[in-house]
Write a protein that holds these residues in place. Structure first.
Motif, PDB file in Angstrom:
ATOM      1  N   LEU A 162      19.778  -6.385   9.675  1.00  0.00           N
ATOM      2  CA  LEU A 162      19.805  -5.708   8.358  1.00  0.00           C
ATOM      3  C   LEU A 162      19.699  -4.317   8.502  1.00  0.00           C
ATOM      4  N   PRO A 163      19.711  -3.625   7.291  1.00  0.00           N
ATOM      5  CA  PRO A 163      19.665  -2.071   7.505  1.00  0.00           C
ATOM      6  C   PRO A 163      18.195  -1.733   7.551  1.00  0.00           C
ATOM      7  N   LEU A 164      17.921  -0.428   8.011  1.00  0.00           N
ATOM      8  CA  LEU A 164      16.731   0.168   8.032  1.00  0.00           C
ATOM      9  C   LEU A 164      16.757   1.123   7.023  1.00  0.00           C
ATOM     10  N   LEU A 165      15.457   1.063   6.181  1.00  0.00           N
ATOM     11  CA  LEU A 165      15.412   1.860   4.941  1.00  0.00           C
ATOM     12  C   LEU A 165      13.829   2.710   5.087  1.00  0.00           C
ATOM     13  N   SER A 166      14.070   4.186   5.057  1.00  0.00           N
ATOM     14  CA  SER A 166      12.817   4.837   5.354  1.00  0.00           C
ATOM     15  C   SER A 166      12.315   5.201   3.815  1.00  0.00           C
ATOM     16  N   TYR A 167      11.065   4.807   3.653  1.00  0.00           N
ATOM     17  CA  TYR A 167      10.368   4.876   2.149  1.00  0.00           C
ATOM     18  C   TYR A 167       9.181   6.044   2.448  1.00  0.00           C
ATOM     19  N   GLN A 168       9.408   7.089   1.968  1.00  0.00           N
ATOM     20  CA  GLN A 168       8.399   8.000   1.643  1.00  0.00           C
ATOM     21  C   GLN A 168       7.391   8.034   0.633  1.00  0.00           C
ATOM     22  N   HIS A 169       6.453   8.042   0.633  1.00  0.00           N
ATOM     23  CA  HIS A 169       5.351   7.724  -0.310  1.00  0.00           C
ATOM     24  C   HIS A 169       4.956   8.867  -1.042  1.00  0.00           C
ATOM     25  N   GLY A 170       4.407   8.712  -2.173  1.00  0.00           N
ATOM     26  CA  GLY A 170       3.967   9.921  -3.067  1.00  0.00           C
ATOM     27  C   GLY A 170       2.669  10.510  -2.702  1.00  0.00           C
ATOM     28  N   THR A 171       2.261  11.355  -3.362  1.00  0.00           N
ATOM     29  CA  THR A 171       1.043  12.237  -3.214  1.00  0.00           C
ATOM     30  C   THR A 171       0.003  11.182  -3.084  1.00  0.00           C
ATOM     31  N   ILE A 172      -0.975  11.474  -1.963  1.00  0.00           N
ATOM     32  CA  ILE A 172      -2.237  10.718  -1.884  1.00  0.00           C
ATOM     33  C   ILE A 172      -3.266  11.641  -1.511  1.00  0.00           C
ATOM     34  N   ARG A 173      -4.192  12.102  -2.350  1.00  0.00           N
ATOM     35  CA  ARG A 173      -5.255  12.928  -2.286  1.00  0.00           C
ATOM     36  C   ARG A 173      -6.273  12.321  -0.997  1.00  0.00           C
ATOM     37  N   PRO A 174      -6.766  13.252  -0.142  1.00  0.00           N
ATOM     38  CA  PRO A 174      -7.421  12.957   0.997  1.00  0.00           C
ATOM     39  C   PRO A 174      -8.804  11.861   0.758  1.00  0.00           C
ATOM     40  N   ASP A 175      -9.298  11.924  -0.623  1.00  0.00           N
ATOM     41  CA  ASP A 175     -10.311  11.195  -0.885  1.00  0.00           C
ATOM     42  C   ASP A 175      -9.878   9.713  -1.449  1.00  0.00           C
ATOM     43  N   ASP A 176      -8.545   9.439  -1.306  1.00  0.00           N
ATOM     44  CA  ASP A 176      -8.070   8.282  -1.710  1.00  0.00           C
ATOM     45  C   ASP A 176      -7.063   7.930  -0.278  1.00  0.00           C
ATOM     46  N   GLU A 177      -7.481   8.240   0.831  1.00  0.00           N
ATOM     47  CA  GLU A 177      -6.719   8.070   1.984  1.00  0.00           C
ATOM     48  C   GLU A 177      -6.259   6.549   2.387  1.00  0.00           C
ATOM     49  N   SER A 178      -7.051   5.654   2.025  1.00  0.00           N
ATOM     50  CA  SER A 178      -6.692   4.133   2.261  1.00  0.00           C
ATOM     51  C   SER A 178      -5.677   3.837   1.480  1.00  0.00           C
ATOM     52  N   ARG A 179      -4.911   4.544   0.737  1.00  0.00           N
ATOM     53  CA  ARG A 179      -3.591   4.078   0.205  1.00  0.00           C
ATOM     54  C   ARG A 179      -2.502   4.335   0.811  1.00  0.00           C
ATOM     55  N   ALA A 180      -2.746   5.125   1.986  1.00  0.00           N
ATOM     56  CA  ALA A 180      -1.639   5.187   3.024  1.00  0.00           C
ATOM     57  C   ALA A 180      -1.077   3.930   3.365  1.00  0.00           C
ATOM     58  N   PRO A 181       0.247   3.990   3.672  1.00  0.00           N
ATOM     59  CA  PRO A 181       0.976   2.727   4.007  1.00  0.00           C
ATOM     60  C   PRO A 181       0.673   2.023   5.038  1.00  0.00           C
ATOM     61  N   SER A 182      -0.096   2.631   6.006  1.00  0.00           N
ATOM     62  CA  SER A 182      -0.383   1.668   7.548  1.00  0.00           C
ATOM     63  C   SER A 182      -1.668   0.858   6.939  1.00  0.00           C
ATOM     64  N   TYR A 183      -2.480   1.062   5.957  1.00  0.00           N
ATOM     65  CA  TYR A 183      -3.888   0.161   5.753  1.00  0.00           C
ATOM     66  C   TYR A 183      -3.151  -1.044   5.077  1.00  0.00           C
ATOM     67  N   TYR A 184      -1.953  -0.961   4.632  1.00  0.00           N
ATOM     68  CA  TYR A 184      -1.553  -2.150   3.818  1.00  0.00           C
ATOM     69  C   TYR A 184      -2.350  -2.893   3.203  1.00  0.00           C
ATOM     70  N   ARG A 185      -2.785  -2.184   2.176  1.00  0.00           N
ATOM     71  CA  ARG A 185      -3.910  -2.987   1.261  1.00  0.00           C
ATOM     72  C   ARG A 185      -3.481  -3.101  -0.241  1.00  0.00           C
ATOM     73  N   SER A 186      -3.889  -3.977  -0.830  1.00  0.00           N
ATOM     74  CA  SER A 186      -3.442  -4.046  -2.320  1.00  0.00           C
ATOM     75  C   SER A 186      -3.859  -2.847  -3.229  1.00  0.00           C
ATOM     76  N   GLY A 187      -2.823  -2.542  -3.944  1.00  0.00           N
ATOM     77  CA  GLY A 187      -3.210  -1.287  -4.790  1.00  0.00           C
ATOM     78  C   GLY A 187      -2.307  -0.155  -4.048  1.00  0.00           C
ATOM     79  N   SER A 188      -1.649  -0.334  -3.189  1.00  0.00           N
ATOM     80  CA  SER A 188      -0.695   0.766  -2.581  1.00  0.00           C
ATOM     81  C   SER A 188       0.865   0.131  -2.997  1.00  0.00           C
ATOM     82  N   GLU A 189       1.566   1.150  -3.252  1.00  0.00           N
ATOM     83  CA  GLU A 189       3.062   0.709  -3.683  1.00  0.00           C
ATOM     84  C   GLU A 189       3.623  -0.001  -2.411  1.00  0.00           C
ATOM     85  N   VAL A 190       3.448   0.484  -1.271  1.00  0.00           N
ATOM     86  CA  VAL A 190       4.085  -0.231  -0.016  1.00  0.00           C
ATOM     87  C   VAL A 190       3.747  -1.889  -0.044  1.00  0.00           C
ATOM     88  N   TYR A 191       2.342  -2.214  -0.116  1.00  0.00           N
ATOM     89  CA  TYR A 191       1.824  -3.518  -0.226  1.00  0.00           C
ATOM     90  C   TYR A 191       2.406  -4.162  -1.160  1.00  0.00           C
TER      91      TYR A 191
END
Length: 403
Positions: free
Chosen positions: A111-140
């Motif tokens: 399969l191809p590799l796709l690099s996905y760059q996320h949008g603005t995340i404020r530091p106080d909403d840091e849990s939306r970063a992709p590696s947390y992989y939590r509901s509510g984030s676009e990556v999840y």
């Protein structure tokens, strides 16, 4: 099959809502007579560790985006999500640990590799970063559905999130956004080699808002410094602030209310630090805002630029006498270069957060340099947030042409 499904999706007008989106060493050839002792060093290893976060069925993935009635038809493979930790360089040049998530469809097909760059995340909403992989984030949600259609998705947290959350995020700093994303791709490739995950030679890039800016910077970096490792197949950046010098003038000249001045403060603070300008807040901002921002850089600010920014600072940028800050803006101008791979610029024509001229200027400059595969895709009447759903559908359709 994938292309037919996306065409069906587009034909029925079923748009996915990604609400969260808005907000190199190269090796040279060794001649036959080159002594072994002079051979280039082995490629630098970037992958530090990988952790399986979970495996998710097609039924589960389809349920994450209930607003898409055809999600069940779009979803093709189960996926496994892995948190990757890898090494990259901070803006000061120091090697640091960074993280991201890798979404791997469960299949033996290359399969191809796709690099996905996320949008603005404020530091106080840091849990939306992709590696947390939590509901509510676009990556999840939506990005996982994208992966299940047949892409191995590399989604970097960037510096300042995930394992590097103790470091300040270099907001809208092109060089470090690009290098953190490229080093994540390198780590992803190392992971795939280690785990016998089959990759083909295609590489796609997507991202919106800060992610659009990061995608543009990544495309440029890959083309100019990493072509021996990755060839960009196609990229589709959305609503990025590519022309920083013009954007800065737009803000400082503005007489109408601007709803997003606090975000622009973050950019200014980043450049003040990253480029070692190191001026006090009172140089840039009027009181009482200077003292308040010193205490809380993400606090409330007025909507009028003339109220917030010190008149002397505004004048120094507008009359081109502030050589240090103008140099920082120019260093983050990534609109004027010649991409050789297909690139589509998506932007809402009524965007009052990141004005449309950023994409128009990039398109004009690239065409003037002879880029024949660049497209401008205006989203008529769309603002920064209402354009997200249209971007999602059309960007996916664009890269699918090269799948």
């Amino acid at each position: 099959m994938l292309i037919e499904k996306i065409k069906l999706w587009a034909a029925r007008g079923l748009l996915v809502s990604w609400a969260a989106l808005g907000l190199t060493a190269s090796t040279s050839c060794i001649k036959e007579d080159t002594p072994l002792a002079q051979a280039p060093a082995a490629p630098e290893t970037h992958l530090v560790s990988s952790t399986l976060l979970g495996e998710y069925s097609t039924t589960m993935l389809a349920s994450r985006v209930p607003e898409i009635p055809l999600a069940g038809a779009l979803v093709r493979y189960p996926i496994r999500a892995y948190k990757l930790t890898y090494t990259t360089r901070n803006p000061d040049g120091q090697m640091v640990a960074a993280s991201g998530v890798l979404l791997v469809p469960v299949t033996t097909q290359a399969l191809p590799l796709l690099s996905y760059q996320h949008g603005t995340i404020r530091p106080d909403d840091e849990s939306r970063a992709p590696s947390y992989y939590r509901s509510g984030s676009e990556v999840y949600s939506a990005v996982s559905v994208l992966a299940s259609t047949g892409y191995i998705v590399s989604a970097p947290d960037y510096i300042g999130y995930g394992v590097s959350k103790a470091l300040p995020h270099p907001y809208e700093h092109a060089a470090s956004l690009a290098s953190a994303s490229l080093d994540m791709l390198r780590a992803a490739k190392e992971f795939c080699q280690k785990e016998n995950v089959a990759l083909n030679q295609k590489n796609f890039l997507l991202g919106y808002s800060e992610g659009g800016f990061a995608t543009m910077a990544l495309h440029k970096l890959m083309q100019e410094t990493a072509a021996d490792e990755f060839t960009v197949t196609a990229s589709a950046p959305g609503a990025g602030a590519y022309h920083k010098t013009a954007f800065a003038r737009y803000i400082l000249e503005s007489t109408q209310p601007l709803s997003f001045l606090s975000t622009y403060v973050w950019v200014l603070d980043t450049y003040n630090r990253v480029y070692s300008i190191n001026r006090p807040y009172s140089y840039y901002f009027n009181q009482p805002w200077a003292s308040q921002l010193q205490a809380n850089p993400f606090g409330e600010v007025p909507t009028q630029a003339s109220q917030l920014f010190a008149s002397s600072f505004r004048a120094s940028v507008l009359n081109n006498s502030d050589t240090q800050m103008l140099a920082a803006f120019r260093d983050n101008d990534i609109y004027d270069w010649k991409p050789t791979a297909p690139l589509a610029l998506f932007h809402g024509t009524a965007d009052d957060y990141v004005p449309y001229f950023n994409s128009q200027d990039a398109y004009n400059a690239m065409r003037a340099r002879g880029a024949t595969q660049v497209e401008l895709r205006p989203i008529q009447g769309g603002n920064h947030f209402s354009s997200v759903t249209v971007y999602t559908l059309e960007a996916l359709g664009f890269i699918t042409r090269y799948y």
